[in-house]
Motif scaffolding. Structure first.
Motif, PDB file in Angstrom:
ATOM      1  N   LEU A   3      -5.277 -11.121 -10.204  1.00 53.27           N
ATOM      2  CA  LEU A   3      -3.964 -11.265  -9.570  1.00 53.27           C
ATOM      3  C   LEU A   3      -4.041 -10.764  -8.137  1.00 53.27           C
ATOM      4  N   LEU A   4      -3.285 -11.414  -7.260  1.00 50.54           N
ATOM      5  CA  LEU A   4      -3.095 -10.943  -5.885  1.00 50.54           C
ATOM      6  C   LEU A   4      -1.604 -10.681  -5.706  1.00 50.54           C
ATOM      7  N   VAL A   5      -1.252  -9.434  -5.359  1.00 49.91           N
ATOM      8  CA  VAL A   5       0.151  -9.043  -5.175  1.00 49.91           C
ATOM      9  C   VAL A   5       0.377  -8.770  -3.689  1.00 49.91           C
ATOM     10  N   ILE A   6       1.375  -9.441  -3.108  1.00 46.72           N
ATOM     11  CA  ILE A   6       1.688  -9.255  -1.682  1.00 46.72           C
ATOM     12  C   ILE A   6       3.157  -8.864  -1.551  1.00 46.72           C
ATOM     13  N   LEU A   7       3.417  -7.732  -0.900  1.00 49.18           N
ATOM     14  CA  LEU A   7       4.774  -7.185  -0.780  1.00 49.18           C
ATOM     15  C   LEU A   7       5.076  -6.877   0.682  1.00 49.18           C
ATOM     16  N   ASN A   8       6.179  -7.396   1.171  1.00 54.13           N
ATOM     17  CA  ASN A   8       6.647  -7.054   2.518  1.00 54.13           C
ATOM     18  C   ASN A   8       7.726  -5.985   2.386  1.00 54.13           C
ATOM     19  N   PHE A   9       7.443  -4.783   2.851  1.00 52.46           N
ATOM     20  CA  PHE A   9       8.365  -3.655   2.703  1.00 52.46           C
ATOM     21  C   PHE A   9       9.387  -3.570   3.851  1.00 52.46           C
ATOM     22  N   THR A  10       9.530  -4.639   4.643  1.00 51.64           N
ATOM     23  CA  THR A  10      10.408  -4.580   5.822  1.00 51.64           C
ATOM     24  C   THR A  10      11.291  -5.827   5.917  1.00 51.64           C
ATOM     25  N   ASP A  11      12.242  -5.768   6.875  1.00 53.20           N
ATOM     26  CA  ASP A  11      13.074  -6.952   7.134  1.00 53.20           C
ATOM     27  C   ASP A  11      12.478  -7.817   8.250  1.00 53.20           C
ATOM     28  N   HIS A  12      11.225  -7.524   8.637  1.00 51.53           N
ATOM     29  CA  HIS A  12      10.516  -8.327   9.641  1.00 51.53           C
ATOM     30  C   HIS A  12       9.747  -9.457   8.958  1.00 51.53           C
TER      31      HIS A  12
END
Length: 558
Positions: free
Chosen positions: A503-512
């Motif tokens: 699995l590859l998990v990608i998370l954007n922790f910002t509103d950018h």
């Protein structure tokens, strides 16, 4: 790696006072929980952790127990509890009870006896010391502010209370006390309990009673070095395991101040102690040197480094508990996400994070619909003893700026998590027909269970999908974790690998809108989207992705 049912489970924490009120007295109760079991079954949870429902004068909302084998009147009767566990077991859900045995209530009959005289048979159930130079035996500070010692005039001695003065610490050196605790635990197991969440269990062994190093200018100092992970803690837990826990129940210990190496001792499969621990390091990453109420912005790198340390540190040796909020912590979408414009997206992103790591995920009531922190207009509306004591000390006694103190309460106060669960858009959010014990968050008309269940794109349905995926994909439970882009300031990405499953998990922790670039040495073939909080292309290309605000996506590849 050993496979176990509790590793594959998802736990849901109920704080009963704020969950659902069935009789209109403004306080949640056991029958209220029964009413909502089908909702929890639909969500897909396996274990319910029930915060204390024992008999208690409620100085610290039930964490001050006056009778370990009876039920608090406000919550119902023992018959109600028996009905609850029967209904849970009928739905194939397990019950994890909160166990509070570092301290009892000062209204427990043990303590009422203990303070009568120095030679009372129960005297040694608690920790008593003579004063020193007209002052407390040590300079230790209580977790709830002020001294950790309280003077008792009758016997001219002080008793230790690491928490409220109505929560005297039990003396675990006393074998008779330990046997009483084990007998009580076995009594609950005989009644059908499936496990225990153990409140501050790593404080039960004390390492002597000396003054702690005083913090500059403070009257009292943290004595943590004398009671965190004390000298006999593992001896006591192994004894508890032998006498009680070896009967096959699931256990999680609340262990503030524990590091990875200590956690291995508590949770190692060959150690015969606990299954899991709650560690607190990630809960302190947004605290300054002054502690919890000293606010500082969270850096994603700190969060990623911390989770990576625990994921790799316990791999194959212990087991993680995965949480971002509970009854003692603010709401996770307000703290780690964005509870305004991107409340839904960021709540789903954070859920993706928790449910795709190695460990057992813990959901706190209301988290699955994206409940947020609350801002009460005045201190009078707050109920939490820790918050009220801190306010009194800082504002009333030290004349600190009230606005600044209130801001820290809005961000970190425990009552953020304790406002009633928002069931629908009717008065008091459908929690009660009476006056709630603490006010409902005013946003209940937009944020509530009824709305979330009806909307197929809601946070609730996203949680449901995540829980189902975890049950269907062993790689999510048991796969190895490896971090990617370990210096990125906005993206948290990692892989999970179990044999040929990846699995590859990608998370954007910002509103950018940062760009994810796949590391050059990584090859992803036959890429398939498992879950995402945004629409994804039918044929995804993971070499370069322009992420949307708080985007989360999990890919399966080979």
């Amino acid at each position: 790696m050993d496979q176990s049912w509790w590793k594959e489970s998802v736990v849901y924490q109920i704080y009963p006072r704020s969950f659902k009120d069935s009789n209109g007295d403004g306080v949640g109760d056991l029958q209220g929980i029964v009413e909502k079991l089908d909702y929890l079954k639909e969500l897909g949870v396996d274990i319910i952790w029930l915060s204390p429902v024992y008999k208690s004068p409620n100085d610290d909302n039930g964490y001050d127990v006056s009778d370990y084998q009876d039920i608090m009147d406000e919550f119902g009767t023992m018959a109600d509890w028996e009905h609850l566990i029967q209904e849970m077991h009928d739905r194939e859900m397990k019950l994890m009870m909160d166990l509070v045995v570092n301290h009892s209530s000062d209204e427990h009959h043990w303590f009422l006896e203990a303070k009568k005289s120095k030679d009372n048979p129960y005297r040694n159930y608690y920790i008593w010391r003579k004063g020193k130079d007209g002052k407390e035996p040590t300079n230790w500070e209580s977790f709830f502010s002020g001294s950790a010692w309280e003077y008792d005039e009758t016997t001219d001695e002080y008793f230790l209370h690491l928490f409220s003065k109505k929560q005297p610490d039990l003396n675990w050196e006393n074998a008779k006390l330990r046997k009483e605790v084990y007998d009580m635990m076995n009594w609950w197991i005989d009644k059908g309990v499936d496990g225990f969440r153990m409140d501050v269990i790593n404080l039960i062994s004390k390492a002597g009673y000396q003054d702690a190093r005083n913090m500059e200018g403070k009257k009292y100092a943290s004595g943590a070095e004398y009671f965190f992970n004390g000298p006999k803690i593992h001896e006591y837990l192994q004894e508890m395991n032998k006498e009680v826990l070896s009967r096959g129940v699931v256990t999680v210990g609340e262990t503030p101040g524990v590091d990875v190496e200590q956690a291995k001792l508590y949770t190692g499969s060959d150690r015969n102690e606990l299954n899991m621990v709650f560690q607190f390091e990630h809960m302190d990453l947004d605290s300054g040197p002054g502690g919890k109420w000293d606010l500082r912005p969270l850096k994603l790198k700190d969060l990623r480094d911390n989770f990576t340390k625990w994921q790799k540190g316990l791999e194959g040796e212990g087991w993680n508990s995965l949480y971002l909020n509970n009854h003692d912590q603010p709401r996770m979408v307000s703290r780690f996400g964005n509870d305004g414009k991107y409340r839904v997206e960021s709540a789903k992103m954070l859920a993706t994070f928790l449910h795709t790591l190695q460990g057992t995920p813990y959901i706190y009531q209301g988290e699955e619909i994206g409940m947020t922190n609350v801002k009460f207009a005045s201190i009078e509306e707050y109920k939490d003893i820790e918050t009220l004591n801190m306010y009194k000390e800082k504002v009333n006694e030290n004349n600190e700026d009230e606005a600044k103190v209130m801001e820290s309460i809005y961000v970190k106060g425990r009552d953020n998590a304790r406002t009633p669960v928002q069931w629908n858009a009717s008065e008091h959010a459908g929690f009660t027909t009476g006056t709630p014990w603490i006010a409902v968050n005013p946003n209940y008309k937009e944020v509530n269970v009824e709305q979330a269940v009806a909307d197929p794109d809601s946070i609730f349905h996203y949680y449901k999908k995540l829980i189902k995926l975890r049950k269907e994909n062993e790689v999510i439970v048991y796969g190895a974790y490896d971090v990617l882009l370990d210096d990125h300031e906005q993206i948290y990405a990692y892989t999970r690998t179990l044999k040929k499953e990846k699995l590859l998990v990608i998370l954007n922790f910002t509103d950018h809108r940062p760009e994810f670039k796949l590391p050059e040495d990584m090859i992803c073939r036959d890429v398939e989207v498992l879950i995402s909080n945004y629409e994804q292309p039918e044929e995804p290309d993971v070499t370069s992705i322009k992420l949307r605000p708080y985007e989360a996506v999990v890919y399966k590849y080979r």
